[in-house]
Scaffold this motif. Structure first.
Motif, PDB file in Angstrom:
ATOM      1  N   LYS A   1      38.680  28.750  26.381  1.00  0.00           N
ATOM      2  CA  LYS A   1      38.936  29.323  25.062  1.00  0.00           C
ATOM      3  C   LYS A   1      38.010  28.630  24.067  1.00  0.00           C
ATOM      4  O   LYS A   1      37.714  27.439  24.210  1.00  0.00           O
TER       5      LYS A   1
ATOM      6  N   GLU B   1      35.513  32.510  26.613  1.00  0.00           N
ATOM      7  CA  GLU B   1      36.026  33.804  26.133  1.00  0.00           C
ATOM      8  C   GLU B   1      35.305  34.204  24.858  1.00  0.00           C
ATOM      9  O   GLU B   1      34.962  33.366  24.023  1.00  0.00           O
TER      10      GLU B   1
ATOM     11  N   ASP C   1      38.475  27.383  21.196  1.00  0.00           N
ATOM     12  CA  ASP C   1      39.002  26.153  20.604  1.00  0.00           C
ATOM     13  C   ASP C   1      39.073  24.990  21.590  1.00  0.00           C
ATOM     14  O   ASP C   1      39.266  23.850  21.192  1.00  0.00           O
ATOM     15  N   GLU C   2      38.885  25.274  22.888  1.00  0.00           N
ATOM     16  CA  GLU C   2      38.847  24.203  23.884  1.00  0.00           C
ATOM     17  C   GLU C   2      37.484  23.519  23.942  1.00  0.00           C
ATOM     18  O   GLU C   2      37.378  22.389  24.407  1.00  0.00           O
TER      19      GLU C   2
END
Length: 126
Positions: free
Chosen positions: A103, A125, A105-106
């Motif tokens: 993701k 993603e 934000d990861e």
């Protein structure tokens, strides 16, 4: 999740993953490093299979040196062209990897350089 990628993309991702994990200057959190290691494990069989094929082709088109190592000599144009043709077919083939996409934000704002992020792009993603 299954992700379809060309083998050449998988090899690039593997190179980036190894660089990030082994680079002591990159300060990532434990969760990101865990996720990256998971992706690395999911592509491991493709990397191993490629290395086997590459080595078989080097033996097939190369010559054994005095120290028992096979190599394709640069002046053997025919052998080099055939090797490159065979390897290109393998690199252009599609493979499936089984992993969860990263993701945004990861990975964003987690200490990864733009170069590393570009290398990981196929598994991030949209």
């Amino acid at each position: 999740m299954e992700i379809k990628l060309k083998l050449s993309e998988v090899l690039r991702i593997n190179t980036v993953l190894k660089a990030v994990i082994e680079d002591g200057k990159v300060k990532t959190d434990a969760l990101l490093k865990f996720r990256l290691l998971g992706i690395m494990r999911s592509i491991e069989s493709h990397i191993s299979s490629f290395e086997i094929i590459k080595n078989e082709k080097i033996i097939a088109y190369g010559e054994e040196t005095e120290d028992g190592v096979f190599q394709i000599k640069p002046d053997n144009v025919n052998a080099l062209e055939q090797f490159e043709k065979d390897i290109r077919q393998v690199l252009d083939s599609e493979v499936l990897i089984h992993t969860r996409m990263l993701k945004p934000d990861e990975v964003f704002d987690k200490g990864l350089s733009a170069e590393y992020l570009m290398g990981l792009y196929p598994v991030i993603e949209n």
